[in-house]
Design an enzyme around this catalytic site. Structure first.
Site, short mmCIF file in Angstrom:
data_model
loop_
_atom_site.label_atom_id
_atom_site.label_comp_id
_atom_site.label_asym_id
_atom_site.label_seq_id
_atom_site.Cartn_x
_atom_site.Cartn_y
_atom_site.Cartn_z
N ASP A 177 0.83 -1.21 0.00
CA ASP A 177 0.00 0.00 0.00
C ASP A 177 0.86 1.26 0.00
O ASP A 177 1.47 1.60 1.01
CB ASP A 177 -0.92 -0.01 1.22
CG ASP A 177 -1.98 1.07 1.16
OD1 ASP A 177 -1.95 1.88 0.22
OD2 ASP A 177 -2.86 1.09 2.04
N ASP A 375 -1.40 5.85 -6.61
CA ASP A 375 -1.77 4.98 -5.49
C ASP A 375 -1.92 3.54 -5.97
O ASP A 375 -2.61 3.27 -6.96
CB ASP A 375 -3.08 5.47 -4.87
CG ASP A 375 -3.50 4.64 -3.67
OD1 ASP A 375 -2.63 4.38 -2.81
OD2 ASP A 375 -4.67 4.24 -3.60
#
Length: 495
Positions: A177, A375
């Site tokens: 992440d 992201d």
């Protein structure tokens, strides 16, 4: 005279051949040929949608536990590499059809985007996580997926890797992440732990488990912390109400055969609730001080995300050399939030033509509001509504030859390609100034939403000022983060 007749015959033949090349074949539809078009393999994409529904993670040899090298990594400049897998190789939740799977993924993706927006808003308004309390909600079994767990079969579109935790090292699957900093893993004893594929980490089985005291720098850097019996406690809350709570510790982390690092700060989560499933925890690769890359003082890292419907794998490389063909952009510091990787996007083009978007749309203002980030956890790229409308309208204008279909979920521009084997579509490109252009392959912005041949334009508008480049657009491209020189690079076909 004979020369003139020959010249006329040659011109006539050339025109005839050119005309033939412009005609669509029975199984292919084309717009006017141009270097600014990309080929979409319709039949291959549809075939993958059928295969992912029948995929059995137990039969995937890529997931066999690799040896966890216990030799310490010598210094922060040492390069090492670990595998990245799409989530369906870990867990298959047996969706009834591909459309249902996509709807599930898009719902989880919206939760992910909300989480990022909330994080930015809290930072801009100087509100600490400690001022908030996690929201506990009752969840049904089918809801157990997460914006911080990976993969298409669980619905979130993220990716994971296998790390060794403890001494001796035991393997655990962790979510990658880039939008988070705190590393954490589910930890015995559990007051509330979700279902994961690996056995839950037991601190008593490791000789290198060590509690952090409340006075340590790592504890002080947490957004939300507390002290109990002199030991540091942590909490990480996500925008959808999910959270993890436990003791903040240090442990040995091993990276396959590359070696190991000692005293890496991670959360030992005893209470982990919300939309989590499958993976044992999370590996934070954000720009904050507690992320893995910051703790080990990495100079760079790169990752490549394979097709989400694929059982293939790629790598996360730490301290790696950026590929020479990378298209680079400047990383921009946001003084309000250091986790996200903001970048200097100057424009977007469709079919080689820059679309009309004011420059300030992709720039953060003085308060830290706005901007565009990359992201790994968001699936679908979100653009401010003004930018999205310009992009969509330009794409639709150049695809009037394609049969339109009804919108699907958050997608308002879809096509019926069921009668085609392949099709050329206008190329969508990101521009970073100085003639630096990242051209996306067609499969990264026209994606199937069923097995019947409906494809949708994989961008979405957002009312938020924050724009996000998601992993659907990134797949197949090696994304390199140069932490020393504040650069981000994009190199196609480097998985």
């Amino acid at each position: 005279m004979a020369f003139k007749k020959s010249l006329i015959s040659f011109i006539t033949l050339s025109l005839f051949i050119t005309t033939l090349s412009l005609l669509p074949s029975p199984t292919s539809s084309r717009i006017t040929p141009s270097s600014h078009t990309s080929l979409l393999d319709v039949s291959s994409s549809i075939q993958q949608t059928k295969q992912v529904l029948t995929f059995n993670p137990k039969n995937n040899t890529l997931l066999e536990s690799s040896s966890m090298q216990q030799k310490p990594i010598s210094n922060s400049s040492t390069s090492f590499s670990i595998l990245i897998h799409p989530r369906e190789t870990l867990l298959n939740e047996n969706h009834k059809d591909y459309k249902n799977l996509i709807l599930s993924r898009l719902a989880r993706d919206s939760a992910r985007v909300n989480s990022l927006n909330i994080k930015l808003k809290l930072a801009i308004n100087n509100i600490k996580k400690s001022d908030l309390h996690p929201t506990q909600t009752e969840l049904q079994q089918e809801d157990l997926s997460t914006p911080v767990s990976s993969g298409i079969s669980a619905g979130s579109g993220e990716y994971f890797t296998q790390l060794g935790i403890g001494q001796p090292a035991k393997p655990f699957y962790m979510v990658l992440d880039t939008g988070s900093d705190v590393n954490w893993i589910q930890c015995k004893p559990c007051s509330d732990c979700y279902q994961q594929s690996d056995p839950i980490y037991d601190p008593t089985s490791s000789s290198t488990y060590e509690s952090l005291t409340c006075e340590t720098q790592q504890c002080q850097q947490l957004d939300t912390s507390a002290c109990r019996d002199g030991k540091c406690l942590y909490q990480v809350a996500y925008g959808d109400g999910s959270f993890t709570v436990g003791e903040y510790i240090t442990e040995t982390v091993s990276f396959g055969g590359s070696g190991s690092l000692n005293r890496v700060a991670i959360g030992c989560g005893h209470d982990n609730e919300g939309l989590f499933v499958g993976a044992a925890g999370l590996l934070g690769l954000g720009g904050g001080s507690l992320s893995l890359t910051s703790q080990i003082k990495a100079t760079s890292f790169s990752y490549c995300l394979v097709d989400r419907n694929s059982a293939k794998s790629s790598t996360l490389d730490i301290n790696s050399v950026q590929p020479s063909d990378s298209v680079t952009a400047k990383l921009i510091k946001n003084q309000k939030v250091d986790t996200f990787y903001f970048m200097d996007l100057t424009g977007i083009s469709v079919g080689g033509q820059l679309i009309s978007i004011p420059p300030q749309v992709f720039a953060a203002d003085g308060s830290g509001n706005g901007g565009i980030i990359i992201d790994s956890g968001t699936a679908i790229t979100r653009l401010q509504t003004q930018a999205y409308n310009s992009l969509r309208d330009s794409f639709k204008k150049l695809t009037q030859n394609l049969r339109s279909a009804e919108g699907f979920a958050l997608f308002d521009t879809c096509y019926d390609l069921s009668n085609l084997q392949s099709v050329r579509v206008p190329t969508v490109s990101f521009h970073f100034g100085e003639n630096k252009v990242w051209n996306l392959p067609a499969k990264n912005y026209l994606i199937p939403v069923d097995t019947a041949g409906t494809f949708c334009f994989a961008f979405a508008p957002t009312p938020s000022s924050l724009s996000i480049i998601g992993n659907v657009q990134q797949q197949g491209t090696r994304v390199s983060i140069d932490l020393v020189n504040s650069l981000i690079g994009f190199s196609p076909n480097k998985c």
